[in-house]
Design a protein around this motif. Structure first.
Motif, PDB file in Angstrom:
ATOM      1  N   TRP A  96     119.006 100.593 112.905  1.00  0.00           N
ATOM      2  CA  TRP A  96     118.021 100.008 113.386  1.00  0.00           C
ATOM      3  C   TRP A  96     116.610 100.575 112.744  1.00  0.00           C
TER       4      TRP A  96
ATOM      5  N   ASN B 260     113.914 101.193 108.139  1.00  0.00           N
ATOM      6  CA  ASN B 260     113.361 100.103 107.469  1.00  0.00           C
ATOM      7  C   ASN B 260     111.894 100.212 106.826  1.00  0.00           C
ATOM      8  N   GLN B 261     111.720 101.660 106.776  1.00  0.00           N
ATOM      9  CA  GLN B 261     110.467 102.520 106.213  1.00  0.00           C
ATOM     10  C   GLN B 261     111.054 103.500 105.153  1.00  0.00           C
TER      11      GLN B 261
ATOM     12  N   GLY C 132     118.282  94.435 105.658  1.00  0.00           N
ATOM     13  CA  GLY C 132     117.732  94.414 107.117  1.00  0.00           C
ATOM     14  C   GLY C 132     118.867  93.925 107.854  1.00  0.00           C
TER      15      GLY C 132
ATOM     16  N   PHE D 223     117.966  99.136 104.168  1.00  0.00           N
ATOM     17  CA  PHE D 223     116.501  99.132 103.791  1.00  0.00           C
ATOM     18  C   PHE D 223     116.225  97.738 103.178  1.00  0.00           C
TER      19      PHE D 223
ATOM     20  N   LEU E  86     118.396  96.974 113.573  1.00  0.00           N
ATOM     21  CA  LEU E  86     117.279  96.223 112.948  1.00  0.00           C
ATOM     22  C   LEU E  86     117.465  94.847 113.072  1.00  0.00           C
ATOM     23  N   ASP E  87     116.719  94.205 113.670  1.00  0.00           N
ATOM     24  CA  ASP E  87     116.653  92.625 113.745  1.00  0.00           C
ATOM     25  C   ASP E  87     117.791  92.282 114.459  1.00  0.00           C
TER      26      ASP E  87
END
Length: 402
Positions: free
Chosen positions: A81, A84-85, A184, A181, A7-8
């Protein structure tokens, strides 16, 4: 065990994914997991043989920390990654629960069934504590059913003793998901904090060095898990690129020498550090070994990719979860045979300075070790095929409905 984007990530998702092969597994690390599971089984098996009494086997409880480091690496590689939800977090929790709990429940049922047998049949009662007392109490059974046996709720090892680590690891999974979560791309800061504070905590409060379980097992787990997650967080790109290059050239002498040295370092470290505070460095040693063998660049890696060793890797969780039950029943059976035939198979021994009941020295102990390993692997194959695989498939299907 896939290598995927995070993630990011500062590298960008596209760049990381372009350097990997979809669905690629770290086969050598799988094999190491199987070897470590067998070494933990050897550590727990009471015999007076030279093998059981050796410093290396006597400190092989440290290989549990390899599991923690590898789990952090694998989980961060696969999910770093994706969480995130809320629904992805829920799916993650369902899949991880399905990975560990069904076999854990089966083994609890097996131990409880044997306690009932002891209760009903005096001839298998033995000279030990009464059924359903001590580490096999009903209160402890409830804690084990709730996966609380490795996070400070118990004051001793209970029921299937090695399962303390899956208790700690399950809550490490949930904490990892919550951190990723919430934080991030900055989740790594929390992993660094855990990797620094956990060993300091153990140095300050543990009276058994790294050999903590029901008391500080969760701290021990977070330590190794965080190191593995950090390794995946920052090194997945370099490992992916190097693996592809090595796949084209084949095993190299330089990597082979590095693997030999690393294996020697592990053996020496475990033999020398298991009974002192130096053992608290075990996750660091295993993180270095994981980084090296993840490249699969030498001839030792080639050996570890052979079908037999890969099978041990596939069976590793079952080996870890069933071996105590197998060992205890072997001692029960040998005791019954001894009473009938007078063969002198088992008796009172001293194991690592502590009194124990186990198999004797010489050929009896060595044969018992061989039989234990073969029976453990055989039972593990059954539980892997009949419990682990169907359960994983069912829980994956369940997670897709979320």
């Amino acid at each position: 065990m896939t290598q995927t984007a995070f993630l990011d990530s500062p590298h960008g998702a596209a760049s990381i994914q372009s350097g990997t092969v979809a669905g690629e597994r770290f086969l050598v690390l799988d094999s190491w997991r199987g070897i470590c599971a067998l070494l933990v089984a050897l550590f727990h098996f009471p015999t007076a043989s030279t093998i059981s009494q050796s410093a290396f086997v006597g400190s092989s409880y440290l290989f549990v920390d390899f599991f923690f480091v590898l789990s952090g690496f694998v989980i961060a590689s696969s999910y770093g990654w994706r969480l995130n939800q809320p629904r992805e977090v829920a799916r993650f929790a369902v899949v991880r629960f399905g990975r560990i709990y069904p076999l854990h429940f089966l083994m609890l049922a097996a131990f409880a069934g044997f306690e009932l047998l002891r209760l009903m049949l005096p001839q298998v009662h033995g000279a030990g504590a009464a059924p359903f007392t001590g580490g096999f109490s009903l209160q402890s059974l409830l804690a084990n059913l709730l996966l609380l046996q490795g996070v400070g709720f118990e004051d001793q090892l209970t029921w299937n003793a090695p399962s303390w680590s899956i208790s700690a690891e399950f809550f490490a999974y949930l904490l990892f998901a919550g951190v990723v979560f919430t934080a991030g791309a900055r989740a790594w800061v929390w992993f660094v904090a855990a990797a620094i504070t956990a060993p300091l905590f153990l140095l300050g409060f543990s009276t058994h060095h790294m050999d903590v379980s029901f008391d500080f097992g969760f701290i021990r787990c977070l330590y190794g898990f965080s190191l593995g997650a950090l390794l995946a967080w920052f090194q997945h790109d370099s490992i992916a690129g190097a693996r592809q290059a090595l796949a084209r050239t084949g095993p190299l002498l330089s990597w082979t020498l590095a693997e030999i040295v690393m294996a020697a370092v592990i053996v020496l470290f475990v033999a020398l550090a298991g009974d002192n505070d130096a053992g608290i460095a075990a996750p660091l040693v295993f993180a270095l070994a994981l980084f090296l063998f993840a490249h699969e660049g030498g001839w030792i890696s080639v050996f570890l990719r052979t079908p037999l060793i890969l099978t041990l890797g596939a069976l590793s969780y079952s080996i870890y979860m069933v071996h105590i039950f197998v060992q205890a029943r072997m001692i029960n059976v040998a005791s019954l045979v001894e009473r009938k035939l007078g063969l002198g198979l088992v008796g009172d021994i001293v194991l690592r300075g502590e009194p124990a009941t186990g198999f004797g020295a010489g050929w009896a102990g060595d044969v018992a070790i061989l039989v234990m390993l073969l029976v453990t692997i055989g039972v593990s194959w059954i539980t892997w095929r009949c419990v682990e695989m169907p359960a994983m498939a069912w829980f994956r299907r369940l997670s897709k409905r979320i």
